[in-house]
Design a protein around this motif. Structure first.
Motif, PDB file in Angstrom:
ATOM      1  N   ARG A  89       0.829  -1.205   0.000  1.00  0.00           N
ATOM      2  CA  ARG A  89       0.000   0.000   0.000  1.00  0.00           C
ATOM      3  C   ARG A  89       0.867   1.259   0.000  1.00  0.00           C
ATOM      4  NH1 ARG A  89      -4.767   0.827   4.424  1.00  0.00           N
ATOM      5  NH2 ARG A  89      -5.423   2.854   3.681  1.00  0.00           N
ATOM      6  N   LYS A  90       0.448   2.240  -0.782  1.00  0.00           N
ATOM      7  CA  LYS A  90       1.194   3.508  -0.855  1.00  0.00           C
ATOM      8  C   LYS A  90       1.026   4.271   0.456  1.00  0.00           C
ATOM      9  CE  LYS A  90       0.666   4.272  -5.815  1.00  0.00           C
ATOM     10  NZ  LYS A  90      -0.406   3.441  -6.343  1.00  0.00           N
ATOM     11  N   PRO A  91       2.123   4.857   0.946  1.00  0.00           N
ATOM     12  CA  PRO A  91       1.997   5.672   2.158  1.00  0.00           C
ATOM     13  C   PRO A  91       1.141   6.913   1.890  1.00  0.00           C
ATOM     14  CG  PRO A  91       4.323   5.374   1.543  1.00  0.00           C
ATOM     15  CD  PRO A  91       3.481   4.766   0.472  1.00  0.00           C
ATOM     16  N   LYS A  92       0.627   7.464   2.939  1.00  0.00           N
ATOM     17  CA  LYS A  92      -0.259   8.626   2.828  1.00  0.00           C
ATOM     18  C   LYS A  92       0.432   9.788   2.106  1.00  0.00           C
ATOM     19  CE  LYS A  92      -3.388  11.427   5.562  1.00  0.00           C
ATOM     20  NZ  LYS A  92      -3.967  11.684   6.879  1.00  0.00           N
ATOM     21  N   TRP A  93       1.721  10.020   2.407  1.00  0.00           N
ATOM     22  CA  TRP A  93       2.411  11.155   1.788  1.00  0.00           C
ATOM     23  C   TRP A  93       2.554  10.969   0.277  1.00  0.00           C
ATOM     24  CZ3 TRP A  93       7.084   9.834  -0.421  1.00  0.00           C
ATOM     25  CH2 TRP A  93       7.736   8.708   0.067  1.00  0.00           C
TER      26      TRP A  93
END
Length: 111
Positions: A89-93
């Protein structure tokens, strides 16, 4: 399993058990054939089968264990301590930057 246990099984359960037993027997026979072929090849080449066996066992042990962590592929320019391997999953940033029109390549760690 005891013979008396088999008496309590239904016909379909016995047939399924028979199919499982036949499959297991086939696999064991194939394994025995492969082992015999390896033994014959080792003998033909003057290699002790025990050394082949230990080599095979050693290679199996080497492949099991803890997976190593992937190296980070991306970083947050605003906070370089934040990194991402590019897997999962891609990090929030990253998500926020992509939603604001940035390109993922803008965050790639030069290598």
């Amino acid at each position: 399993m005891k013979y008396s246990d088999l008496q309590s099984l239904s016909l379909s359960e016995l047939e399924a058990l028979q199919a499982d037993v036949e499959k297991a027997l086939d696999q064991k026979k194939q394994q025995a054939q492969v082992i015999d072929q390896i033994k014959a090849m080792a003998l033909e080449n003057g290699i002790p089968f025990e050394s082949v066996l230990s080599e095979l066992q050693g290679s199996v042990r080497k492949t099991t264990g803890v997976k190593s962590k992937s190296a980070p592929q991306y970083y947050n320019p605003a906070d370089p301590s934040q990194t991402w391997t590019g897997k999962g999953r891609k990090p929030k940033w990253i998500e926020e930057a992509l939603n604001n029109g940035s390109d993922l390549e803008d965050f790639r760690i030069a290598g």
